[in-house]
Design an enzyme around this catalytic site. Structure first.
Site, PDB file in Angstrom:
ATOM      1  N   HIS A  88       0.829  -1.208   0.000  1.00 48.74           N
ATOM      2  CA  HIS A  88       0.000   0.000   0.000  1.00 48.74           C
ATOM      3  C   HIS A  88       0.863   1.257   0.000  1.00 48.74           C
ATOM      4  O   HIS A  88       0.598   2.213  -0.707  1.00 48.74           O
ATOM      5  CB  HIS A  88      -0.925   0.020   1.223  1.00 48.74           C
ATOM      6  CG  HIS A  88      -2.226  -0.676   0.991  1.00 48.74           C
ATOM      7  ND1 HIS A  88      -2.327  -2.037   0.909  1.00 48.74           N
ATOM      8  CD2 HIS A  88      -3.475  -0.193   0.786  1.00 48.74           C
ATOM      9  CE1 HIS A  88      -3.585  -2.362   0.693  1.00 48.74           C
ATOM     10  NE2 HIS A  88      -4.309  -1.264   0.609  1.00 48.74           N
ATOM     11  N   LYS A 126     -10.200  -7.573   8.090  1.00 46.10           N
ATOM     12  CA  LYS A 126     -10.919  -7.815   9.336  1.00 46.10           C
ATOM     13  C   LYS A 126     -10.661  -6.659  10.281  1.00 46.10           C
ATOM     14  O   LYS A 126      -9.598  -6.051  10.260  1.00 46.10           O
ATOM     15  CB  LYS A 126     -10.509  -9.140   9.982  1.00 46.10           C
ATOM     16  CG  LYS A 126      -9.091  -9.156  10.496  1.00 46.10           C
ATOM     17  CD  LYS A 126      -8.822 -10.407  11.287  1.00 46.10           C
ATOM     18  CE  LYS A 126      -7.403 -10.446  11.818  1.00 46.10           C
ATOM     19  NZ  LYS A 126      -7.206  -9.669  13.058  1.00 46.10           N
TER      20      LYS A 126
END
Lengths: 281, 183
Positions: free
Chosen positions: B37, B102
């Site tokens: 990222h 999550k």
């Protein structure tokens, strides 16, 4: 004096880490199945179904229960009449970790210089080793591959003695509440009360090696475990944080006397993939 | 009850997804964690093209265990999404439409999801062995030097996920907890 060969320690550690990563202990599986029966939330039940099915797939295919095969935490209870020959004990433990993670296709997650380079050590070493000298001539090895998501939710509070039992309960319940969905609930809540700051933190971690749901042998502590579990399961977080009744499977607490000025409390959360194994040599 | 959805997500799919929905996804998922990222956002800021076009795609936050012989991938469950929060709004601006991980997202991410009409889903953490069975193909498509954190392209069939944040401001973590809270 009894002699234990370092090579035997390496073999034991390697075997325990593989087994722990592939096969959920029977006690944990039973606790998850009980949670499945008790859970009211449909999304929570669905999450528990996936977790239970995952355990049988991992055991059958011998692939890790979770891709996060953890920091290799090792507890050594060394009888004072045991002599280790054939090498340095910690090196033998690390060799076992290296072997398990390489041969077992376990994910290697340890990085050097965590504050800068964060370069993977390549073999999941070094293990985090806790050593206790105990009476006798046995060597007990307990391994706990500890996932990052739950470990990152650990907390330490140096409470004022005046906060008392209520202060302890609030601190632990708040820690679980703030962790919310992150530590992969239903969790096992490890709590250490007393000693010094580092003693409390170590007890909270060690408490996680107890058989899930087995109460403390001390009556007052066992009652406090029960009370906190009840409160935690009223939070509504539920399995995987999808909402539900079962946020924790158990609360395990260890205690130690503390200084007249102090009430240290530490919390260490264990995700539902509670993977620990032990052997006595 | 469970919706079957073909990836990439369409505008209509996204409109129909509500927090709490349980879905089975089939098609292409890209895998990226924090290190990837960071690089993607650095590239975007420099005006460079990304190693794969995020427009319309879904990213899965995951770092698998090594594939044993004869297997496509090892255990392959989600990782904690919060670590990606700092980079997510930038990728949403670039056209990312779905994320799977999550754990709770930041307020900034939740706002950006509404603004850019994108969704955040969760897979069951610690169910990596089960999820690996839904992965039919896995290849490294960018940053191979990142090792286990390289960007992967997966082909999945009936990948199970639950909608956490929808485009209407729905949030299963908040709503679920509220519904079952007795404190």
């Amino acid at each position: 004096m009894r002699t234990v060969n370092a090579g035997i320690v390496t073999d034991a550690v390697a075997g325990l880490f593989k087994e722990a990563n592939y096969t959920l202990g029977e006690g944990v599986l039973a606790a998850l199945k009980r949670a499945r029966r008790e859970e009211e939330s449909p999304a929570g039940r669905q999450a528990l179904d996936a977790i239970i099915e995952n355990a049988s797939i991992a055991a059958e295919e011998k692939i890790p229960l979770c891709q996060d095969c953890g920091t290799a935490v090792v507890f050594l209870e060394i009888g004072q009449d045991v002599h280790i020959d054939g090498g340095y004990l910690y090196a033998a433990v690390n060799e076992g970790v290296r072997r398990a993670y390489e041969e077992g296709y376990l994910r290697k997650s340890m990085v050097e210089r965590p504050f800068s380079d964060r370069k993977n050590t390549g073999d999941n070493t070094p293990a985090v080793i806790h050593t206790y000298i105990v009476p006798g001539d046995k060597l007990k090895i307990t391994v706990l591959p500890k996932g990052g998501g739950a470990e990152n939710m650990a907390k330490l509070g140096m409470l004022l003695p005046a906060s008392g039992k209520k202060g302890v309960i609030d601190f632990v319940v708040d820690a679980v509440n703030e962790a919310w969905s992150n530590p992969c609930p239903p969790v096992i809540v490890g709590v250490g009360i007393g000693g010094t700051a580092e003693k409390a933190v170590a007890m909270a971690k060690h408490a996680l090696t107890r058989k899930v749901g087995q109460p403390s042998p001390d009556k007052e502590t066992a009652a406090l475990e029960k009370e906190i579990l009840h409160k935690v399961n009223r939070l509504g977080i539920g399995p995987m944080g999808y909402g539900g009744r079962i946020t924790a499977l158990a609360v395990h607490m260890e205690t130690f006397p503390a200084h007249i000025t102090a009430l240290p409390v530490a919390v260490n959360l264990q995700c539902h993939s509670a993977r620990h194994r032990e052997v006595v040599l | 009850m469970t919706k079957k959805i073909a990836l990439p997500l369409t505008e209509k799919d996204i409109e129909n997804l509500k927090s709490g929905d349980s879905v089975l996804l089939s098609g292409v998922l890209y895998v990226a964690r924090d290190a990837a990222h960071r690089r993607m956002v650095e590239s975007l800021d420099k005006g460079e093209t990304l190693p794969f076009d995020v427009k319309g795609q879904t990213i899965y936050y995951m770092g698998p265990s090594p594939a044993p012989p004869g297997k496509i991938i090892g255990s392959a469950g989600p990782t904690t999404s919060a670590r990606m929060d700092a980079y997510t709004p930038r990728l949403l601006t670039a056209g990312l439409k779905g994320m799977i991980g999550k754990g709770v997202r930041s307020l900034e991410v939740k706002e950006a999801l509404k603004k850019h009409q994108a969704v955040y889903l969760a897979a069951v953490g610690g169910a990596g062995a089960l999820i690996s069975r839904t992965i039919g193909k896995s290849e490294v498509v960018a940053y191979p030097d990142l090792g286990p954190e390289a960007v992967l392209k997966l082909e999945v069939k009936d990948f199970p996920a639950t909608v956490i944040n929808d485009i209407y401001g729905g949030d299963l973590y908040v709503e679920g907890k509220k519904r079952y809270n007795l404190a």
